[in-house]
Enzyme design. Structure first.
Site, PDB file in Angstrom:
ATOM      1  N   ASP A   1       0.848  -1.183   0.000  1.00 33.59           N
ATOM      2  CA  ASP A   1       0.000   0.000   0.000  1.00 33.59           C
ATOM      3  C   ASP A   1       0.887   1.238   0.000  1.00 33.59           C
ATOM      4  OD1 ASP A   1      -2.856   1.110   0.343  1.00 33.59           O
ATOM      5  OD2 ASP A   1      -1.705   2.180   1.875  1.00 33.59           O
TER       6      ASP A   1
ATOM      7  N   MET B   1       5.589   9.885  -3.451  1.00 34.00           N
ATOM      8  CA  MET B   1       5.174   8.784  -2.595  1.00 34.00           C
ATOM      9  C   MET B   1       5.712   9.120  -1.207  1.00 34.00           C
ATOM     10  SD  MET B   1       5.719   4.653  -3.070  1.00 34.00           S
ATOM     11  CE  MET B   1       7.513   4.589  -2.998  1.00 34.00           C
TER      12      MET B   1
ATOM     13  N   HIS C   1      -5.567   4.215   6.262  1.00 31.84           N
ATOM     14  CA  HIS C   1      -4.733   5.075   5.403  1.00 31.84           C
ATOM     15  C   HIS C   1      -3.337   5.257   5.976  1.00 31.84           C
ATOM     16  CE1 HIS C   1      -7.796   5.793   2.446  1.00 31.84           C
ATOM     17  NE2 HIS C   1      -8.643   6.099   3.420  1.00 31.84           N
TER      18      HIS C   1
ATOM     19  N   ASP D   1      -2.714  -0.733   6.122  1.00 31.58           N
ATOM     20  CA  ASP D   1      -3.521  -1.079   4.953  1.00 31.58           C
ATOM     21  C   ASP D   1      -2.907  -2.226   4.159  1.00 31.58           C
ATOM     22  OD1 ASP D   1      -5.188   0.870   5.864  1.00 31.58           O
ATOM     23  OD2 ASP D   1      -4.809   2.284   4.238  1.00 31.58           O
TER      24      ASP D   1
END
Length: 196
Positions: A15, A28, A174, A179
C-alpha cells in the site's frame, strides 16, 4: 515427458500513500508491505499478514502536492522533508527485503486496487534503483481477482459489494503498513474463496 515444476509465487501486499495522482510531479510519502502467502503447483499457503512486514516514510521529491491527497494519509510533508528516508536508500532496502522474503520463489506485488500503488512503486523503483524485484509485470490486482471469481464486471466491484466474510476485520486507516496488512488478509480470503 514430465511436467516442469512450477516456480512458486510469493505474494506481497503493498500500500502506498502519496500526495498527488501520479509519480514524478508528486511524491510517494510512505509505503508498507506485508507478505500474504506463497503459491506453487500444490496450491496456496497463506502467511500471517502481520508477521513479515516493511514500512518506510519518504522525503518528498518535489514541492508540488494536492492538499486533498495529502489529507488522506495525514502525513506531515514538513516533517518528512526533514526526517523522511531518502527514496534511493529506502527503495534499495525494500528491494533487498523483497528478495529475502521471496527466496526460492518469484515475488508478486498485490494490492486493492493495485493500479495506483503499482504505478508509484514501480516508478520509484525504476527511478531510484534502476530495477524492480517484481520485474515489469509482477503485479496482481485483488479487485480483478474478485471480479473474475464472482463473475462480475470489474466496474461493478467495490469492497462494499463483496461478501462480508471475504473482507478483513482490520480497519482501513490510510496508514500504509496497516492497509498493506489489511489487504494481505483480504488476499488470503480471496485465494481461499472458491467463487460463485
Amino acid at each position: 515427458m514430465g511436467q516442469a515444476r512450477v516456480r512458486a509465487s510469493v505474494y506481497v501486499s503493498v500500500d502506498v500513500e502519496a500526495d498527488g495522482p501520479i509519480p514524478g510531479p508528486y511524491s510517494m510519502l510512505s509505503f508498507g508491505a506485508a507478505v500474504a502467502g506463497r503459491q506453487d503447483a500444490d496450491g496456496y499457503v497463506a502467511a500471517a499478514p502481520e508477521a513479515v512486514t516493511f514500512y518506510r516514510e519518504l522525503r518528498p521529491i518535489s514541492a508540488e502536492f494536492v492538499p486533498e491527497a495529502l489529507a488522506v494519509s495525514g502525513l506531515d510533508r514538513e516533517r518528512l522533508l526533514a526526517e523522511g528516508a531518502q527514496p534511493e536508500a529506502a527503495l534499495r532496502e525494500f528491494t533487498a527485503w523483497v528478495r529475502e522474503v521471496s527466496r526460492g520463489g518469484q515475488p508478486v506485488m498485490c494490492g486493492y486496487p493495485a493500479a495506483y500503488d503499482w504505478t508509484f512503486l514501480y516508478w520509484y523503483l525504476m527511478r531510484f534503483t534502476g530495477e524492480s524485484p517484481f520485474g515489469h509485470s509482477g503485479c496482481l490486482d485483488m479487485k480483478t481477482l474478485y471480479a473474475t471469481k464472482a463473475r462480475l464486471p470489474l466496474r461493478a466491484v467495490a469492497k462494499r459489494t463483496m461478501p462480508a466474510g471475504l473482507l478483513s476485520r482490520r480497519p482501513h486507516t490510510h496508514h500504509a503498513l496497516d492497509d498493506a496488512i489489511e489487504q494481505a488478509e483480504l488476499f488470503n480470503n480471496l485465494m481461499a474463496w472458491p467463487g460463485v
